[in-house]
Scaffold this motif. Structure first.
Motif, PDB file in Angstrom:
ATOM      1  N   UNK A 120       0.821  -1.216   0.000  1.00 44.01           N
ATOM      2  CA  UNK A 120       0.000   0.000   0.000  1.00 44.01           C
ATOM      3  C   UNK A 120       0.852   1.262   0.000  1.00 44.01           C
ATOM      4  N   UNK A 121       1.991   1.251   0.699  1.00 48.50           N
ATOM      5  CA  UNK A 121       2.816   2.448   0.768  1.00 48.50           C
ATOM      6  C   UNK A 121       3.599   2.683  -0.522  1.00 48.50           C
ATOM      7  N   UNK A 122       3.692   1.661  -1.373  1.00 52.82           N
ATOM      8  CA  UNK A 122       4.502   1.787  -2.582  1.00 52.82           C
ATOM      9  C   UNK A 122       3.754   2.421  -3.744  1.00 52.82           C
ATOM     10  N   UNK A 123       2.442   2.503  -3.658  1.00 48.67           N
ATOM     11  CA  UNK A 123       1.696   3.166  -4.731  1.00 48.67           C
ATOM     12  C   UNK A 123       2.171   4.611  -4.869  1.00 48.67           C
ATOM     13  N   UNK A 124       2.581   5.181  -3.750  1.00 46.87           N
ATOM     14  CA  UNK A 124       3.064   6.560  -3.776  1.00 46.87           C
ATOM     15  C   UNK A 124       4.319   6.697  -4.637  1.00 46.87           C
ATOM     16  N   UNK A 125       5.121   5.625  -4.747  1.00 51.64           N
ATOM     17  CA  UNK A 125       6.286   5.656  -5.647  1.00 51.64           C
ATOM     18  C   UNK A 125       5.834   5.997  -7.061  1.00 51.64           C
ATOM     19  N   UNK A 126       4.818   5.271  -7.528  1.00 47.83           N
ATOM     20  CA  UNK A 126       4.338   5.471  -8.897  1.00 47.83           C
ATOM     21  C   UNK A 126       3.763   6.871  -9.079  1.00 47.83           C
ATOM     22  N   UNK A 184      -0.375  14.382 -11.129  1.00 47.45           N
ATOM     23  CA  UNK A 184      -1.410  13.590 -10.441  1.00 47.45           C
ATOM     24  C   UNK A 184      -2.082  14.371  -9.318  1.00 47.45           C
ATOM     25  N   UNK A 185      -3.214  13.853  -8.863  1.00 48.85           N
ATOM     26  CA  UNK A 185      -3.910  14.445  -7.734  1.00 48.85           C
ATOM     27  C   UNK A 185      -3.194  14.149  -6.424  1.00 48.85           C
ATOM     28  N   UNK A 186      -3.421  14.996  -5.439  1.00 44.95           N
ATOM     29  CA  UNK A 186      -2.733  14.843  -4.153  1.00 44.95           C
ATOM     30  C   UNK A 186      -3.103  13.541  -3.453  1.00 44.95           C
ATOM     31  N   UNK A 187      -4.293  13.030  -3.718  1.00 52.94           N
ATOM     32  CA  UNK A 187      -4.758  11.829  -3.011  1.00 52.94           C
ATOM     33  C   UNK A 187      -5.017  10.672  -3.976  1.00 52.94           C
ATOM     34  N   UNK A 188      -4.368  10.713  -5.134  1.00 52.20           N
ATOM     35  CA  UNK A 188      -4.597   9.676  -6.135  1.00 52.20           C
ATOM     36  C   UNK A 188      -4.193   8.289  -5.640  1.00 52.20           C
ATOM     37  N   UNK A 189      -3.097   8.198  -4.887  1.00 55.55           N
ATOM     38  CA  UNK A 189      -2.582   6.883  -4.497  1.00 55.55           C
ATOM     39  C   UNK A 189      -3.639   6.064  -3.775  1.00 55.55           C
ATOM     40  N   UNK A 190      -4.257   6.633  -2.762  1.00 58.05           N
ATOM     41  CA  UNK A 190      -5.249   5.897  -1.985  1.00 58.05           C
ATOM     42  C   UNK A 190      -6.486   5.577  -2.812  1.00 58.05           C
ATOM     43  N   UNK A 191      -6.928   6.536  -3.620  1.00 58.31           N
ATOM     44  CA  UNK A 191      -8.121   6.316  -4.433  1.00 58.31           C
ATOM     45  C   UNK A 191      -7.875   5.268  -5.506  1.00 58.31           C
TER      46      UNK A 191
END
Length: 289
Positions: free
Chosen positions: A18-24, A35-42
C-alpha cells in the motif's frame, strides 16, 4: 490472485504494498502528469491487487497498474520506468506481468500517441483520441434555474452508481466511493425531478486542479456543473480531459478559454465499450480510465 512473479536476473515484478503506490504517483509527477494529491489511496481502492512494481536488487525501478473492473474489463495505467533504467527490457517485463493479470478481459489504456504502434503489437486498437485542455478558473457565469446543483454526499450512493455505470465501461463501486469523498476535492451533481442528470468531481493536484469525471446528459448540464466547480477556485490552473468525438465537450473547454496542451490515444484490445461519449465531457483519469 496475482500473475506469476518474474524473478530472473535479480529483477522482480510483484504486487505493490500500500505504501509503494506513492512511488508510482511520484514518478508520474516527475513525468509531468500532474497527479492528484490523493490519487494513491483512491487508485488502490479500485483494485488493491492490480498495482505492480518492478525492482532490481530490491530497488524500485518501474511501475504499472492493471485495474480489474467487474468481470470483463480492465485498464492499464501508471506504466513508468525510471529514466536511468529504460532500454534494458524491464518495462516490457512489467508490461507482460500486467497483461497476464488482465488476461481474457477487454483492456483499455490511454497512451501517448507516439506509442500507438507498440501497443498495437500487444493487440490494442485505436478507439479515439483524448485531448487535455488547460486554463485559468474565472468567476461564475450566469446559470439557469432549471436544475439544482447538490453535493454528491447528499444523494443516495445507488443513484450515483447507476448514473456512472451508464457512462463507464464497468461497475466501479469501491473506486467511486473513495474518489467522490477524497480530501481536497469537490463532488457535485445536477438534479432535476429527483434524478441525477450529471455529476462532476474536481480534485486538487500537484499543480492546480483537475475536473474528472464530468458526465452529463447534455451540454447545458455539463456547463452548469463545470461552472460551479471551477468558480470555487478562481484564478487557479485547471485541467479537463475530453474525448475528441464529443465536440460539445471541446467547445465547452474552448468557451472557458482553455487551450489544448496534450493528447492521448484511447485504445482497447477488443471492441470499444458501448459508452455514450456524448455524455462524457471529462474523463475520470488517464491512469484508471
Amino acid at each position: 490472485m496475482s500473475a506469476a512473479i518474474d524473478t530472473s536476473d535479480d529483477f522482480t515484478v510483484r504486487s505493490m504494498r500500500s505504501d509503494e503506490v506513492e512511488h508510482a504517483i511520484q514518478w508520474a509527477q516527475q513525468e509531468g502528469w500532474n497527479p492528484g494529491l490523493h490519487d494513491a489511496a483512491c487508485f488502490r481502492a479500485a483494485d488493491p491487487d492490480g498495482f505492480f512494481i518492478g525492482t532490481l536488487q530490491d530497488e524500485p525501478v518501474g511501475s504499472i497498474s492493471a485495474v480489474r473492473y467487474g468481470e470483463h474489463f480492465g485498464f492499464i495505467g501508471l506504466y513508468i520506468v525510471k529514466p536511468e533504467f529504460r532500454g534494458k527490457g524491464f518495462g516490457f517485463r512489467i508490461w507482460r506481468h500486467a497483461m497476464a493479470y488482465l488476461a481474457g478481459r477487454n483492456i483499455g489504456l490511454d497512451g501517448v500517441v507516439a506509442q500507438q504502434d507498440n501497443y498495437r503489437k500487444s493487440g490494442f486498437q485505436l478507439a479515439h483520441r483524448n485531448v487535455r485542455f488547460q486554463g485559468i478558473a474565472r468567476p461564475r457565469r450566469a446559470q439557469s434555474k432549471i436544475m439544482a446543483i447538490k453535493n454528491l454526499g447528499e444523494l443516495p450512493f445507488e443513484q450515483l452508481m447507476s448514473y456512472d455505470r451508464a457512462c463507464f465501461a464497468a461497475p466501479r463501486e469501491r473506486f467511486l466511493a473513495d474518489w467522490t469523498a477524497q480530501p481536497d476535492a469537490t463532488a457535485i451533481a445536477a438534479v432535476h425531478d429527483g434524478e441525477i442528470r450529471g455529476y462532476g468531481v474536481l480534485r486538487k493536484c500537484c499543480n492546480g486542479h483537475k475536473v474528472g469525471p464530468l458526465f452529463a446528459d447534455d451540454a447545458h448540464t455539463a456547463e452548469a456543473l463545470f461552472d460551479d466547480l471551477i468558480a470555487r477556485h478562481e484564478g487557479a490552473t485547471f485541467v479537463l480531459d475530453v474525448p475528441e468525438p464529443n465536440a460539445a465537450a471541446a467547445a465547452l473547454a474552448q468557451q472557458y478559454g482553455m487551450t489544448s496542451v496534450f493528447e492521448t490515444a484511447r485504445m482497447y484490445t477488443k471492441a470499444a465499450p458501448a459508452i455514450p461519449l456524448s455524455r462524457v465531457f471529462g474523463i475520470t483519469t488517464f491512469e484508471l480510465g
